[in-house]
Design an enzyme around this catalytic site. Structure first.
Site, PDB file in Angstrom:
ATOM      1  N   LYS A 190       0.840  -1.208   0.000  1.00  0.00           N
ATOM      2  CA  LYS A 190       0.000   0.000   0.000  1.00  0.00           C
ATOM      3  C   LYS A 190       0.877   1.261   0.000  1.00  0.00           C
ATOM      4  CE  LYS A 190      -3.621   2.693   0.539  1.00  0.00           C
ATOM      5  NZ  LYS A 190      -4.677   2.921  -0.432  1.00  0.00           N
TER       6      LYS A 190
ATOM      7  N   LYS B 154      -0.457  11.453   5.498  1.00  0.00           N
ATOM      8  CA  LYS B 154      -0.185  10.330   6.411  1.00  0.00           C
ATOM      9  C   LYS B 154       0.504   9.192   5.649  1.00  0.00           C
ATOM     10  CE  LYS B 154      -3.405   7.464   6.677  1.00  0.00           C
ATOM     11  NZ  LYS B 154      -3.931   6.134   6.461  1.00  0.00           N
TER      12      LYS B 154
HETATM   13  P1  NAD Z   1     -12.619   8.052   8.088  1.00  0.00           P
HETATM   14  O1  NAD Z   1     -11.936   9.043   8.955  1.00  0.00           O
HETATM   15  O2  NAD Z   1     -13.793   8.443   7.275  1.00  0.00           O
HETATM   16  O3  NAD Z   1     -13.084   6.771   8.986  1.00  0.00           O
HETATM   17  C1  NAD Z   1     -12.437   6.310  10.135  1.00  0.00           C
HETATM   18  C2  NAD Z   1     -13.502   6.032  11.188  1.00  0.00           C
HETATM   19  O4  NAD Z   1     -12.851   5.493  12.354  1.00  0.00           O
HETATM   20  C3  NAD Z   1     -14.245   7.300  11.644  1.00  0.00           C
HETATM   21  O5  NAD Z   1     -15.647   7.118  11.491  1.00  0.00           O
HETATM   22  C4  NAD Z   1     -13.841   7.467  13.109  1.00  0.00           C
HETATM   23  O6  NAD Z   1     -14.871   8.007  13.909  1.00  0.00           O
HETATM   24  C5  NAD Z   1     -13.516   6.031  13.490  1.00  0.00           C
HETATM   25  N1  NAD Z   1     -12.619   5.912  14.633  1.00  0.00           N
HETATM   26  C6  NAD Z   1     -11.493   6.608  14.906  1.00  0.00           C
HETATM   27  N2  NAD Z   1     -10.930   6.160  16.037  1.00  0.00           N
HETATM   28  C7  NAD Z   1     -11.705   5.161  16.485  1.00  0.00           C
HETATM   29  C8  NAD Z   1     -11.655   4.296  17.623  1.00  0.00           C
HETATM   30  N3  NAD Z   1     -10.658   4.381  18.515  1.00  0.00           N
HETATM   31  N4  NAD Z   1     -12.632   3.376  17.779  1.00  0.00           N
HETATM   32  C9  NAD Z   1     -13.647   3.280  16.878  1.00  0.00           C
HETATM   33  N5  NAD Z   1     -13.760   4.071  15.789  1.00  0.00           N
HETATM   34  C10 NAD Z   1     -12.802   4.986  15.603  1.00  0.00           C
HETATM   35  O7  NAD Z   1     -11.471   7.424   7.170  1.00  0.00           O
HETATM   36  P2  NAD Z   1     -11.645   6.535   5.846  1.00  0.00           P
HETATM   37  O8  NAD Z   1     -11.574   7.417   4.648  1.00  0.00           O
HETATM   38  O9  NAD Z   1     -12.797   5.591   6.015  1.00  0.00           O
HETATM   39  O10 NAD Z   1     -10.264   5.745   5.877  1.00  0.00           O
HETATM   40  C11 NAD Z   1     -10.035   4.632   6.733  1.00  0.00           C
HETATM   41  C12 NAD Z   1      -8.696   4.016   6.346  1.00  0.00           C
HETATM   42  O11 NAD Z   1      -8.736   3.585   4.992  1.00  0.00           O
HETATM   43  C13 NAD Z   1      -7.513   5.014   6.456  1.00  0.00           C
HETATM   44  O12 NAD Z   1      -6.388   4.339   6.941  1.00  0.00           O
HETATM   45  C14 NAD Z   1      -7.323   5.462   5.014  1.00  0.00           C
HETATM   46  O13 NAD Z   1      -5.994   5.864   4.742  1.00  0.00           O
HETATM   47  C15 NAD Z   1      -7.688   4.200   4.245  1.00  0.00           C
HETATM   48  N6  NAD Z   1      -8.168   4.419   2.875  1.00  0.00           N
HETATM   49  C16 NAD Z   1      -9.038   5.417   2.593  1.00  0.00           C
HETATM   50  C17 NAD Z   1      -9.465   5.598   1.270  1.00  0.00           C
HETATM   51  C18 NAD Z   1     -10.422   6.714   0.906  1.00  0.00           C
HETATM   52  O14 NAD Z   1     -10.587   6.978  -0.301  1.00  0.00           O
HETATM   53  N7  NAD Z   1     -11.056   7.381   1.847  1.00  0.00           N
HETATM   54  C19 NAD Z   1      -8.998   4.748   0.253  1.00  0.00           C
HETATM   55  C20 NAD Z   1      -8.141   3.714   0.587  1.00  0.00           C
HETATM   56  C21 NAD Z   1      -7.725   3.552   1.902  1.00  0.00           C
END
Ligand code: NAD
Length: 286
Positions: free
Chosen positions: A167, A235
């Site tokens: 990744k 990040k």
């Molecule tokens: P996001 O911030 O929308 O979702 C993360 C969720 O985790 C939030 O709803 C938050 O409230 C929750 N959270 C945080 N701490 C927590 C805890 N201690 N306990 C329970 N819940 C908790 O982020 P996202 O866009 O869904 O991304 C998630 C992961 O996927 C990241 O690592 C990101 O880099 C990766 N990612 C994102 C994308 C994208 O297009 N958004 C694409 C590929 C990978």
């Protein structure tokens, strides 16, 4: 299967919805109560803590923002999970964190995999994510039917942490291509050449890429609604630079791209799509 799902954000929420559609029982937890209610509205079960989401689950999936959140949640999954639980962390985090989680899990009889994804929110909604999996082969096979409800490409790339390393490689390539497409747009416009016509040709030749295919029109129009936010890409560039240091290799272009992404953030564009790297290149020239 009974699946515990922690982290119901932009990605986790539609992924949990796809697991429900595939017929699994999904018990979800997020620090945001609104996210938990949304899942309940789709037919899932809302949990009020990580421990509640994990208890009784055959499989636990986490989709959290970054390493610190996984470091907080993973010990609870490991402690309160059933014996022989399959724990799939799909967040994008440091490879070394995934390796440490896998070691702690193995010591407690939990089977852990790192399975970060590519494909964005659209891929999460459509169930067409590309999933790179690190861990033991037999555990990857056990996870396959579940991961196939979430993505169309799923590759076992090596032992624990290898999914995160792939990744990181993905993100440095994506960041680099965005930076170069931005430079191409600035050059074309400064030279009086129509960037739409210019990029159409690039997209059809050896320089062609998914980014040119999907993003060239919005970039030329300066439409930067996310998508994938600069903050998250910042990040991920940090993870790539740290992974390079740990592997003892020099990646000069990755370093440059990391600095451009950091500049985008410093200029206040953290919540824009990562194609907003164009704003940084423009600012260098204005
Ligand atoms: P996001 O911030 O929308 O979702 C993360 C969720 O985790 C939030 O709803 C938050 O409230 C929750 N959270 C945080 N701490 C927590 C805890 N201690 N306990 C329970 N819940 C908790 O982020 P996202 O866009 O869904 O991304 C998630 C992961 O996927 C990241 O690592 C990101 O880099 C990766 N990612 C994102 C994308 C994208 O297009 N958004 C694409 C590929 C990978």
């Amino acid at each position: 299967m009974n699946i515990g799902f922690v982290g119901l954000g932009i990605m986790g929420s539609p992924m949990a919805a796809n697991l429900l559609k595939a017929g699994h029982v999904v018990t979800g937890y997020d620090v945001s109560a609104e996210r938990v209610e949304q899942l309940a509205g789709l037919g899932g079960k809302g949990a009020s803590s990580v421990v509640e989401a994990v208890g009784g689950a055959d499989v636990v999936i986490t989709m959290l923002p970054d390493s610190p959140q996984v470091e907080e949640v993973a010990p609870l999954v490991i402690e309160y999970g059933k014996p022989n639980l399959l724990y799939i962390d799909m967040s994008t985090i440091k490879p070394e964190t995934s390796r440490r989680v896998a070691e702690q899990a193995a010591a407690a009889g939990v089977r852990a995999l790192d399975a970060p994804v590519s494909g964005g929110e659209r891929g999460a909604v459509d169930g067409t994510l590309s999933i790179m999996v690190g861990g033991a082969a037999e555990d990857v096979e056990a996870a396959r039917p579940i991961l196939e409800s979430l993505g169309t490409t799923m590759v076992h790339v090596g032992p624990a942490g290898a999914g995160q390393t792939v990744k990181a490689a993905n993100q440095l390539v994506v960041g680099g291509i965005y930076g170069l497409v931005a430079e191409a747009i600035v050059l074309l416009e400064a030279s009086g050449v129509d960037p739409v016509a210019g990029l159409d040709v690039l997209a059809g030749g050896l320089a062609g890429s998914r980014i040119l295919e999907l993003k060239r029109h919005t970039m030329v129009k300066r439409e930067f609604a996310p998508g994938f936010r600069i903050d998250l890409h910042h990040k991920d560039m940090g993870i790539a630079v740290a992974a390079a240091r740990e592997a003892g290799v020099s990646l000069p272009l990755t370093g440059q791209v990391a600095q451009l992404v950091a500049a985008a953030r410093a200029q206040g564009h953290g919540s824009l799509d990562h194609s907003a790297l164009l704003k940084v290149i423009e600012r260098l020239n204005a």
